[in-house]
Motif scaffolding. Sequence first.
Motif, PDB file in Angstrom:
ATOM      1  N   HIS A 159     -11.326 -13.309   0.645  1.00 37.14           N
ATOM      2  CA  HIS A 159     -11.674 -13.156  -0.773  1.00 37.14           C
ATOM      3  C   HIS A 159     -11.395 -14.453  -1.536  1.00 37.14           C
ATOM      4  O   HIS A 159     -12.171 -14.847  -2.413  1.00 37.14           O
ATOM      5  N   GLN A 160     -10.310 -15.090  -1.183  1.00 34.34           N
ATOM      6  CA  GLN A 160      -9.965 -16.335  -1.867  1.00 34.34           C
ATOM      7  C   GLN A 160     -11.023 -17.408  -1.621  1.00 34.34           C
ATOM      8  O   GLN A 160     -11.385 -18.156  -2.535  1.00 34.34           O
ATOM      9  N   GLU A 193     -13.189 -19.194  -4.515  1.00 34.89           N
ATOM     10  CA  GLU A 193     -13.203 -20.650  -4.685  1.00 34.89           C
ATOM     11  C   GLU A 193     -14.636 -21.182  -4.660  1.00 34.89           C
ATOM     12  O   GLU A 193     -14.984 -22.108  -5.410  1.00 34.89           O
ATOM     13  N   ALA A 194     -15.463 -20.611  -3.793  1.00 33.66           N
ATOM     14  CA  ALA A 194     -16.853 -21.043  -3.745  1.00 33.66           C
ATOM     15  C   ALA A 194     -17.564 -20.727  -5.059  1.00 33.66           C
ATOM     16  O   ALA A 194     -18.349 -21.544  -5.575  1.00 33.66           O
ATOM     17  N   VAL A 216     -22.977 -20.578  -2.704  1.00 28.64           N
ATOM     18  CA  VAL A 216     -21.787 -19.919  -2.151  1.00 28.64           C
ATOM     19  C   VAL A 216     -21.943 -19.760  -0.643  1.00 28.64           C
ATOM     20  O   VAL A 216     -21.011 -20.037   0.129  1.00 28.64           O
ATOM     21  N   ARG A 217     -23.099 -19.334  -0.207  1.00 27.70           N
ATOM     22  CA  ARG A 217     -23.331 -19.183   1.237  1.00 27.70           C
ATOM     23  C   ARG A 217     -23.178 -20.540   1.947  1.00 27.70           C
ATOM     24  O   ARG A 217     -22.591 -20.638   3.017  1.00 27.70           O
ATOM     25  N   ALA A 218     -23.732 -21.551   1.324  1.00 26.64           N
ATOM     26  CA  ALA A 218     -23.662 -22.872   1.950  1.00 26.64           C
ATOM     27  C   ALA A 218     -22.218 -23.345   2.062  1.00 26.64           C
ATOM     28  O   ALA A 218     -21.800 -23.900   3.084  1.00 26.64           O
ATOM     29  N   ALA A 219     -21.444 -23.098   0.974  1.00 23.66           N
ATOM     30  CA  ALA A 219     -20.044 -23.531   0.997  1.00 23.66           C
ATOM     31  C   ALA A 219     -19.254 -22.795   2.069  1.00 23.66           C
ATOM     32  O   ALA A 219     -18.410 -23.387   2.748  1.00 23.66           O
ATOM     33  N   LEU A 220     -19.525 -21.509   2.224  1.00 22.67           N
ATOM     34  CA  LEU A 220     -18.776 -20.719   3.195  1.00 22.67           C
ATOM     35  C   LEU A 220     -19.253 -20.969   4.622  1.00 22.67           C
ATOM     36  O   LEU A 220     -18.496 -20.805   5.573  1.00 22.67           O
TER      37      LEU A 220
END
Lengths: 204, 219
Positions: free
Chosen positions: A117-118, A122-123, A170-174
């Motif tokens: 979740h964190q 953050e993303a 967000v997907r890219a960051a994760l």
Amino acid sequence: MGRIIPFWRNGGRSSAFEACVTPHLDRMWRLALRLRRNPADAEDLVQDLLLRAWRHRDEVLALDLPGPWLARVLYRLHVDRWRRRGALGMADSLDLPDAPDLPDPGSVRPVLAAATHQEILEAIESLPEAQRVAILMHDAEGYSLEEISRIQEVPVGTLKSRLHRGRAAVRAALADGTEDGTGSGASACQVDEDKNHELSDRPA
Amino acid sequence: MNCLTAQHDLDDLRAGRLDTDRAEETRAHLETCPHCRAYAEDIASLKSRMEAAPMPPAPSDLLLGVREASRLPLRLALAAAVAFLVLGGSLVLLPRFHWEETVTAPVPAPTPLAPMAPAHPVQIARTVVLAVVATQDLAGVKLRLVLPPGAEVEGRPGETRFEWDDDLLVGTNRLRLPLLLAPDVEGSLEARVEHQGRSREFRVSLAEPDEGELEPNRG
């Protein structure tokens, strides 16, 4: 002339105002927390909202549904604060007006399930403000696109673009650093420039 | 259908806002496009994860600022009252207090054969009317009632103090108070009416109803 004093029904305008806004306090608190990121600033924002609502209590008490009014004012107060921060030279733009809205060519596998979740938070927090707020209001707090459109006074198409770009980021960051990485399937997606979406943002 | 359109349609698809043909087209695209299918799964995860995340509870005193603000005009009014009185304005409150009607519930006669207390405490129901006469419309009048032990307002058990703001119209403004009184009630109902620093107070014994109007105490 005179009148019957309505002691039993509402106990006066102060009590009527509290009865009107109290059912919305939890949702306003959650939205303020999302927008302001910490409880102290969120409480400050909600206090400002309630004082403004109190000053306009005749208008608020006349509303059938005060929730949208409260959410709209809360959002404006947040934007005011955000812009004051910008006036000090510390803020980026509310959105990225030149960023094209492209299909998300990210991983062919879902990436959020493996994230904490964190990491997800953050993303989201690293997004441009308009995308961050769109995701928080829609995906986290459950406001519909039409509700957000009225609250932010921007077209639904604009919100769709913000949501899409924010989610893709967000997907890219994760996915970054995983075996899939990002952009691995870009060629499989058809790019269609979305000319109908206004990307700039000027909330009231 | 291209990927961008399909990804934009996901929210409307989930909400059932797409027409049948468009929904079918979007579903068909999702079945054949692994990228959009992964995107859709992640969006669903994002929503569920964010909605389920615990949030700090709202502070219990969020309305404290409003309550203070609601009292602010009264404090300002009190400060302005001196000037008003010096100017000798014509605004006058002429409150009167009187019994309008009395309804007494049957009280069982004491008997030596029934020394036990009744299962439910006997209360006497009595409606009291507070009449406040205003010589002109008054906005933001502060009203306060304090009940003595043994008295309560019907429907508001346990509450002995009531304060609120209201507006009065010129003429007689009536406040009906349906009271429930213990047979041995003692003490007085205290009523206070205040506007722009001027006030009137009343103390009326609830032990014995008085049919006449009562002289108010000067506030």
